[in-house]
Scaffold this active site. Structure first.
Site, short mmCIF file in Angstrom:
data_model
loop_
_atom_site.label_atom_id
_atom_site.label_comp_id
_atom_site.label_asym_id
_atom_site.label_seq_id
_atom_site.Cartn_x
_atom_site.Cartn_y
_atom_site.Cartn_z
N SER A 1 -12.21 -4.00 3.24
CA SER A 1 -12.20 -3.27 4.51
C SER A 1 -13.62 -3.13 5.04
O SER A 1 -14.53 -2.76 4.31
CB SER A 1 -11.61 -1.87 4.32
OG SER A 1 -10.26 -1.95 3.94
N LYS B 1 -3.32 6.40 9.03
CA LYS B 1 -4.22 6.61 7.91
C LYS B 1 -5.02 7.87 8.17
O LYS B 1 -5.83 7.94 9.10
CB LYS B 1 -5.13 5.39 7.76
CG LYS B 1 -5.45 5.08 6.31
CD LYS B 1 -6.28 3.85 6.14
CE LYS B 1 -6.85 3.81 4.73
NZ LYS B 1 -7.81 2.73 4.55
N ARG C 1 0.86 -1.20 0.00
CA ARG C 1 0.00 0.00 0.00
C ARG C 1 0.88 1.23 0.00
O ARG C 1 1.41 1.64 1.03
CB ARG C 1 -0.91 0.02 1.23
CG ARG C 1 -1.89 1.20 1.20
CD ARG C 1 -2.84 1.19 2.36
NE ARG C 1 -2.23 1.69 3.57
CZ ARG C 1 -2.83 1.72 4.76
NH1 ARG C 1 -4.04 1.24 4.89
NH2 ARG C 1 -2.22 2.19 5.81
#
Lengths: 221, 221
Positions: free
Chosen positions: B111, B140, B42
């Protein structure tokens, strides 16, 4: 047999943020009524899922009109949509990868920001080049220095595929851009931010015609 | 026949920005030596082409070790790499689209940020859920409110697939997270930002084991 490259003459790149709050589908359809020949879906801000929904809505309206929809950068979005192709920049997935994933019938466009990028364009893989920025532009924050018309004319001679010029193009300078050898003009704000997107597109269509006429009959001397 | 879901117990999510200037491949390999069982690529900051190169380097090292590499969000990157699967969020391409593009053998993770997301998970499509954030996290920027351990336990009962818990997980709280029902812990900074990524991963492995032991023998009363 080579892929048939569509009429690139007025190539609209979308940008909701520059569309003055209007629905993007309306902006695009107005532009197409005015004569835009290709639409590239480039939405840097929304989520992939929003862009997918937007792409579905656009494709549903554009396909019956025969206007190709090309997706910026995201090959997966192009695949998910069944779009007509993808446009990749020098930092995106390499055009060879896009071609492999999309198959032989898709359109694959590649951004060329200067002569240094020429070796990245294999005409067996790439259908057209987006050359620019030609003029300074506010539409793209990460834009490289403007090329100008002379460099555009030189790149036109060196590139083995059709080209759309992009970056700071308006109806006022489009004739000169076409006269310099571009096959089409790619615009964002010149259409998306216009008061009337249909009028803006049709004005660009006329400007492209004027440029072609200039190319056919160069000034004496 | 259902796809075989890998051991999710210590699921590393990469982030070069949190890796303190170390090469990401080194961080990942250290983590795997320490016992990380899955790696998710990611990289929100770099270009797609950089992430492709990074993914190639990782896959080259991880595949011989039998550690799956899952790509965040970009199905096209997963396809281009021949990665083991993709992890999508609620705003990414829908899991059904990812499944269609990747085929039946790929891993598809989704998710889940709360009970409202449960209807989006079809166990015929999705192999595992990433549930979180469990605790507040700085990794995040766009994270939704923390769920806490009770909500994790409730979601565990409601979800028909294995789950990795994510968000603010450390070796200190991982036993409780596993005891609450998670099949694994997903971490970014707990490994990427550690002084010694191998030690950090092996500490998490032990913490997961401790959590499993707690689950097997709940405290009397």
């Amino acid at each position: 047999m080579p892929r048939r490259v569509p009429d690139l003459s007025v190539y609209l790149v979308t940008d909701r943020l520059l569309s003055r709050g209007r629905a993007l589908v309306d902006v695009v359809l107005s532009a197409v009524r005015g004569g835009a020949t290709v639409v590239q879906l480039r939405e840097k801000e929304g989520s992939a899922r929003e862009t997918l929904e937007l792409g579905r809505a656009l494709l549903h309206r554009l396909r019956p009109l025969g206007v190709p929809l090309i997706v910026n950068d995201r090959v997966d979005l192009a695949l998910a949509l069944g779009a007509d192709g993808v446009h990749v920049g020098q930092g995106d997935l390499p055009p060879e990868v896009a071609r492999r994933l999309l198959g032989p019938d898709a359109l694959v466009g590649l951004s060329i920001t200067g002569a240094a990028d020429l070796p990245t364009l294999d005409p067996a893989v790439v259908d057209y080049a987006g050359v620019g920025p030609i003029f300074p532009t506010g539409s793209k924050a990460d834009a490289t220095p403007a090329l100008g018309l002379e460099e555009l004319a030189r790149l036109r001679r060196l590139l083995p595929v059709p080209i759309v010029a992009i970056g700071g193009i308006t109806a006022a300078n489009a004739p000169a851009v076409i006269a310099a050898g571009a096959d089409g003009v790619s615009v964002v704000s010149a259409i998306c931010s216009a008061d009337d997107c249909e009028v803006a597109a049709s004005t660009l269509v006329r400007a492209v015609r004027e440029g072609l006429a200039r190319r056919a009959s160069p000034p004496p001397g």
